[in-house]
Each structure stands twice: as structure tokens, then as C-alpha cells.
Design a protein around this motif. Structure first.
Motif, PDB file in Angstrom:
ATOM      1  N   ALA A  49      44.958  33.161  27.373  1.00 60.23           N
ATOM      2  CA  ALA A  49      44.055  33.652  28.425  1.00 60.23           C
ATOM      3  C   ALA A  49      44.482  33.122  29.796  1.00 60.23           C
ATOM      4  N   TYR A  50      44.867  31.850  29.844  1.00 63.82           N
ATOM      5  CA  TYR A  50      45.301  31.268  31.110  1.00 63.82           C
ATOM      6  C   TYR A  50      46.623  31.869  31.571  1.00 63.82           C
ATOM      7  N   CYS A  51      47.418  32.370  30.632  1.00 64.19           N
ATOM      8  CA  CYS A  51      48.675  33.040  30.985  1.00 64.19           C
ATOM      9  C   CYS A  51      48.399  34.212  31.917  1.00 64.19           C
ATOM     10  N   MET A  52      47.430  35.047  31.557  1.00 67.67           N
ATOM     11  CA  MET A  52      47.085  36.203  32.394  1.00 67.67           C
ATOM     12  C   MET A  52      46.537  35.742  33.736  1.00 67.67           C
ATOM     13  N   ASN A  53      45.701  34.697  33.725  1.00 65.53           N
ATOM     14  CA  ASN A  53      45.124  34.193  34.971  1.00 65.53           C
ATOM     15  C   ASN A  53      46.212  33.745  35.946  1.00 65.53           C
ATOM     16  N   ILE A  54      47.148  32.954  35.432  1.00 67.99           N
ATOM     17  CA  ILE A  54      48.187  32.379  36.297  1.00 67.99           C
ATOM     18  C   ILE A  54      49.076  33.459  36.892  1.00 67.99           C
ATOM     19  N   LEU A  55      49.594  34.331  36.031  1.00 63.66           N
ATOM     20  CA  LEU A  55      50.569  35.317  36.502  1.00 63.66           C
ATOM     21  C   LEU A  55      49.923  36.441  37.310  1.00 63.66           C
ATOM     22  N   MET A  56      48.708  36.850  36.959  1.00 66.87           N
ATOM     23  CA  MET A  56      48.022  37.869  37.756  1.00 66.87           C
ATOM     24  C   MET A  56      47.633  37.310  39.125  1.00 66.87           C
ATOM     25  N   SER A  57      47.323  36.014  39.174  1.00 62.70           N
ATOM     26  CA  SER A  57      47.026  35.381  40.471  1.00 62.70           C
ATOM     27  C   SER A  57      48.248  35.413  41.368  1.00 62.70           C
ATOM     28  N   LEU A  58      49.410  35.179  40.769  1.00 66.71           N
ATOM     29  CA  LEU A  58      50.643  35.226  41.545  1.00 66.71           C
ATOM     30  C   LEU A  58      50.910  36.640  42.056  1.00 66.71           C
ATOM     31  N   MET A  59      50.599  37.638  41.242  1.00 64.48           N
ATOM     32  CA  MET A  59      50.781  39.025  41.665  1.00 64.48           C
ATOM     33  C   MET A  59      49.825  39.365  42.813  1.00 64.48           C
ATOM     34  N   MET A  60      48.566  38.908  42.706  1.00 61.46           N
ATOM     35  CA  MET A  60      47.609  39.142  43.789  1.00 61.46           C
ATOM     36  C   MET A  60      48.081  38.467  45.065  1.00 61.46           C
ATOM     37  N   LEU A  61      48.629  37.259  44.925  1.00 61.67           N
ATOM     38  CA  LEU A  61      49.118  36.527  46.085  1.00 61.67           C
ATOM     39  C   LEU A  61      50.267  37.276  46.742  1.00 61.67           C
ATOM     40  N   SER A  62      51.130  37.871  45.926  1.00 66.16           N
ATOM     41  CA  SER A  62      52.249  38.637  46.488  1.00 66.16           C
ATOM     42  C   SER A  62      51.745  39.853  47.262  1.00 66.16           C
ATOM     43  N   MET A  63      50.702  40.509  46.750  1.00 63.07           N
ATOM     44  CA  MET A  63      50.150  41.671  47.441  1.00 63.07           C
ATOM     45  C   MET A  63      49.469  41.274  48.747  1.00 63.07           C
ATOM     46  N   VAL A  64      48.894  40.053  48.754  1.00 60.42           N
ATOM     47  CA  VAL A  64      48.302  39.549  49.998  1.00 60.42           C
ATOM     48  C   VAL A  64      49.385  39.395  51.057  1.00 60.42           C
ATOM     49  N   PHE A  65      50.527  38.835  50.664  1.00 63.57           N
ATOM     50  CA  PHE A  65      51.620  38.646  51.614  1.00 63.57           C
ATOM     51  C   PHE A  65      52.166  39.986  52.096  1.00 63.57           C
TER      52      PHE A  65
END
Length: 466
Positions: free
Chosen positions: A272-288
Motif C-alpha cells: 500500500a505504501y508503494c502506491m503512496n510513495i510513487l504516486m506522490s512522486l508523480m503528483m510532484l512531477s506534475m506540480v513542477f
């Protein structure tokens, strides 16, 4: 630049801070759920303790509900802060434009100012909302999930760490290439708006010459396609990384479960934390990506806000014009102060109060420029202009321009009634004064033919009248 824009957050600072606080709360509650789920499996399902399942399940429901409330509150405060910020930016830009002299307005095109007030502000609004919500939520979610994963099992959690580093490098190059294209696209909206403005305002001419297809937005389309070709790699690379991590954790985790160094519940939590970590990174990339897209817009808005009028009231202005006399004394004028080419040079002219003077010259001989200097729509480059025996620079601008009436070459009608347009130069004018002005201009007969007479509605630019 950013400091200039953030000054306009003003009364929405509290909403901005509340958004960030709510995002952190939402992350904390979301991070807690997989940890509780592991407890249900290990201490409830595997042992048959139904009381523990109900107890921890109830806590999970409460955590999920609190996370939902925090997310809703964050969305509400974020929308309030970003739209309020956009409102303040538009108001500030509009007020700033009203203070510009003609020389300042010459720095920008009409289409460029419209684009800055609309498209560019919308870009900044979206970026600001994204920053308030995702810029806080994504790093917090990634850090919290990473900490919880290392607390469960540091060896398996190290897989996430390697994946995050590799994915971060790949996303960096994707964003870098996409940003270059986005920065090229937004300035081209000026040209698009100019084309739309010309085609709509001159629609009769466009249709008469069958030129509807003359102007297109293909340049912007091509640039955005090239940018999106870079951005679309985000999703497949992210999914590949996620599934690779799941396979590795499942493989090594299963072996650890066999040797009793990991429980089934802990393995599920790690997944479950795998999805949290990597999806957070994807959201962060979209923010940039969003921030990169809006940087060009931020610069364009800051240009308008930083532009200051080069015509100001004197420290102790005069508020009374003695008479209508006008004198030009050795007047020079150039549209750009550092320009060697002057449109007016060494002009000396005396007009007595009550005199009628005609100035004759060919097209482009600076007749209009000369007249604009009297009411200080531009400032002289050299020499001085006297009105009522005093230098025009000594008068209060509003008083001077109220006393020096100018009829421009291009007549403009605004949306509203005929009376509204007549009162444009004097809002205190009575109906009788307006009608007398129309009579003197021989326009009264034309106006009286309308059913609503002086209350007839005029469309923008006077498109519904001859």
C-alpha cells in the motif's frame, strides 16, 4: 517576480495556510490506514480475534472519514485562496494599466494586455492552487509513507528508495524538455488574441473578402503537441516503476514471510505504501510541470505590475487653469526618450485664449502628437508647453485633462445607452446638456428616430449603428 505576485495574496493568506494544514492532516490520516490494516490482518484475522478487528476497523473508518473531511476542507480553502489571488491580480493589473501614460501603453499590445489579464492570470491561479494543495500533500505523503515503510521493514523499504531516485532522474529530464515547449507556447497567445480581436471587430470586412480561414492557431497547437509528447511518458514510466516495485516486494517479502521475518499484514502495508510513495512522486512531477508552464505567465504579469507611469503629478500641483492660452516653447518630442529621431523639433507656437487655429500637414507629420502633448498624454522630450501661462507639468493631471478637451481621430462607442456615451467626458452632464450637444453636432435628428431615443442601447464599438 514571485515576490511581486505574492503581494496580491493579501486577505487570502489565512485560506492559503489553512489549505496546507488540511493537506497535512489528510496525509497523516491516509498514512495511518495501511498501518492499521496490517494490525487487523496480523492480530485479528490470523488469530481470529473478532474484537480486535472491530476495534481497529472502527479506528480505520474514523481515520478515513477525518481524511475525507480534511481533503474537502483543503479543496474548499484552496479554491478560495487561488480564485481570490487571481481576483486581486486582475484588479491590481487593471488599476495599474489605468495609471499608464500613452508611452507606457506603447510598451504593450492591446492583445498582450488582454492575454495577461485572462490566460496568464488563469495559469498562475491554477499553479497557485496546485502549489497549495499538491506541493504540500505530495512531499508529505511520500515522506510519511517512506518513514512508515522503513519502520515496518528497512530492507524491503530500500527498494522504494532506489525506485524514487531512478524515477526522479527520469522525470527531471521529461519536465525539462516539456517546460521549454510550454514557455514558447504561452507568449503566442498574444498573437492569437490579436487575430481573434481583429477578425471579430472587423467581421464585416472579413466576410466581405471571404477571409474566415486566413488566421489559425496552428502554431500553438504544434507547440503543445510537442510538449505533450514529452509529458505522456510520465504515466507509462510511473506504472512500470510501480509494478516493478510490487513484484520485487512480493518476491522478497514472500521469502521473508516463509522465514518468519515478516508478517502477511506488514507485506500488505508495504504494498500500500508503494502506491503512496510513487504516486506522490508523480503528483510532484506534475506540480513542477504546472509551475514551469506558469513561469512565463508570471513574468508577463510581473511586467505589467512593475511598469510605472512616466507621467506623475508634481509635489504641489496647480488646481486652476487661468485661461485657454497655449504656448509651445522650443518643444522637442520623441516617442522613445533615448531615440535620436524626433517627431517634433524646436516647435514654437503661441495660441491666445479664444483663437481658432488649424494645423495642416501630411499623414505622419505628427499633428496628433503635437495635440497630445497639450493635455500631457505624452511628456515633451525638450522645451516646455504652457497652458494658461503655466507649465503643463505643474498642473494636477485630472484638472489639466478636464480643462483641455480632446476629440480623438478615432471615434469610440462603449457598451451602454446613448446617454451613457454622451456622459463619458462629463458624468455630471444633465439630459438637457447632452441633448444640446447632439443638436449642435446635428446628431439629434438621427437619435430621435430610435424608439428609445437617447436611452437606445449601443453595443460594443457601436456595431448596431451606422
Amino acid at each position: 517576480m514571485i515576490r511581486t505576485l505574492l503581494k496580491e495574496v493579501k486577505e487570502y493568506k489565512a485560506a492559503s495556510l489553512a489549505t496546507q494544514f488540511c493537506m497535512i492532516l489528510e496525509v497523516l490520516f491516509e498514512t495511518l490506514i495501511p498501518f492499521l490494516m496490517a494490525s487487523i490482518i496480523d492480530k485479528g484475522v490470523n488469530t481470529g480475534d473478532i474484537h480486535h478487528i472491530y476495534k481497529v476497523g472502527g479506528i480505520m473508518i474514523v481515520a478515513a472519514f477525518c481524511g475525507l473531511l480534511a481533503g474537502m476542507a483543503g479543496g474548499r480553502y484552496g479554491a478560495k485562496a487561488s480564485t481570490g489571488f487571481a481576483k486581486n491580480l486582475r484588479n491590481k493589473m487593471f488599476d495599474q494599466i489605468q495609471t499608464y501614460s500613452f508611452a507606457n501603453i506603447d510598451h504593450f499590445s492591446t492583445a498582450g494586455l488582454v492575454t495577461r489579464l485572462t490566460t496568464d492570470v488563469t495559469n498562475v491561479q491554477n499553479a497557485y492552487q496546485m502549489m497549495l494543495r499538491m506541493m504540500m500533500r505530495a512531499p508529505a505523503s511520500m515522506i510519511c509513507a517512506m518513514v512508515m515503510a522503513f519502520m515496518i521493514n528497512a530492507r524491503l523499504a530500500s527498494i522504494y528508495l532506489v525506485a524514487v531516485v531512478i524515477l526522479g532522474v527520469i522525470l527531471f529530464f521529461i519536465i525539462r524538455h516539456a517546460t521549454a515547449y510550454f514557455q514558447q507556447a504561452f507568449p503566442k497567445y498574444d498573437a492569437l488574441n490579436a487575430s481573434v480581436q481583429e477578425n471579430v471587430s472587423a467581421i464585416r470586412v472579413v466576410k466581405a473578402y471571404v477571409r474566415e480561414e486566413q488566421e489559425t492557431s496552428k502554431n500553438i497547437y504544434d507547440i503543445f503537441v510537442r510538449a505533450e509528447k514529452n509529458v505522456i511518458w510520465n504515466s507509462p514510466i510511473m506504472m512500470f516503476t510501480v509494478y516493478t516495485c510490487i513484484i520485487l516486494i512480493s518476491w522478497f517479502g514472500a521469502k521473508m514471510i516463509v522465514v518468519k521475518s515478516l508478517t502477511t499484514g506488514e507485506l500488505m502495508s508495504l504494498l500500500a505504501y508503494c502506491m503512496n510513495i510513487l504516486m506522490s512522486l508523480m503528483m510532484l512531477s506534475m506540480v513542477f510541470v504546472m509551475i514551469s508552464m506558469s513561469m512565463a505567465s508570471m513574468r508577463r504579469i510581473a511586467e505589467v505590475l512593475d511598469e510605472t507611469s512616466d507621467i506623475h503629478n508634481p509635489e504641489h500641483p496647480l488646481y486652476e487653469v487661468a485661461d485657454g492660452s497655449i504656448s509651445f516653447k522650443n518643444v522637442d518630442f520623441a516617442y522613445k526618450k533615448d531615440s535620436a529621431k524626433k517627431v517634433l523639433k524646436n516647435i514654437n507656437l503661441d495660441i491666445h485664449s479664444g483663437e481658432t487655429i488649424g494645423i495642416i500637414g501630411g499623414t505622419g507629420s505628427a499633428k496628433t502628437s503635437l495635440v497630445n502633448l497639450i493635455s500631457r498624454l505624452y511628456d515633451v522630450t525638450g522645451g516646455e508647453i504652457l497652458v494658461g501661462g503655466k507649465n503643463v507639468k505643474d498642473y494636477d493631471l485630472e484638472i489639466l485633462r478636464n480643462q483641455v478637451s480632446v476629440v480623438l481621430q478615432k471615434n469610440v462607442l462603449f457598451t451602454g445607452s446613448i446617454l451613457d456615451n454622451l456622459r463619458w467626458g462629463n458624468k455630471e452632464a444633465t439630459d438637457e446638456e447632452c441633448m444640446e450637444a447632439c443638436r449642435l453636432a446635428c446628431a439629434d435628428e438621427f437619435i430621435e428616430r430610435f424608439p428609445d431615443k437617447y436611452n437606445t442601447h449601443i453595443e460594443q464599438g457601436g456595431n448596431n449603428v451606422s
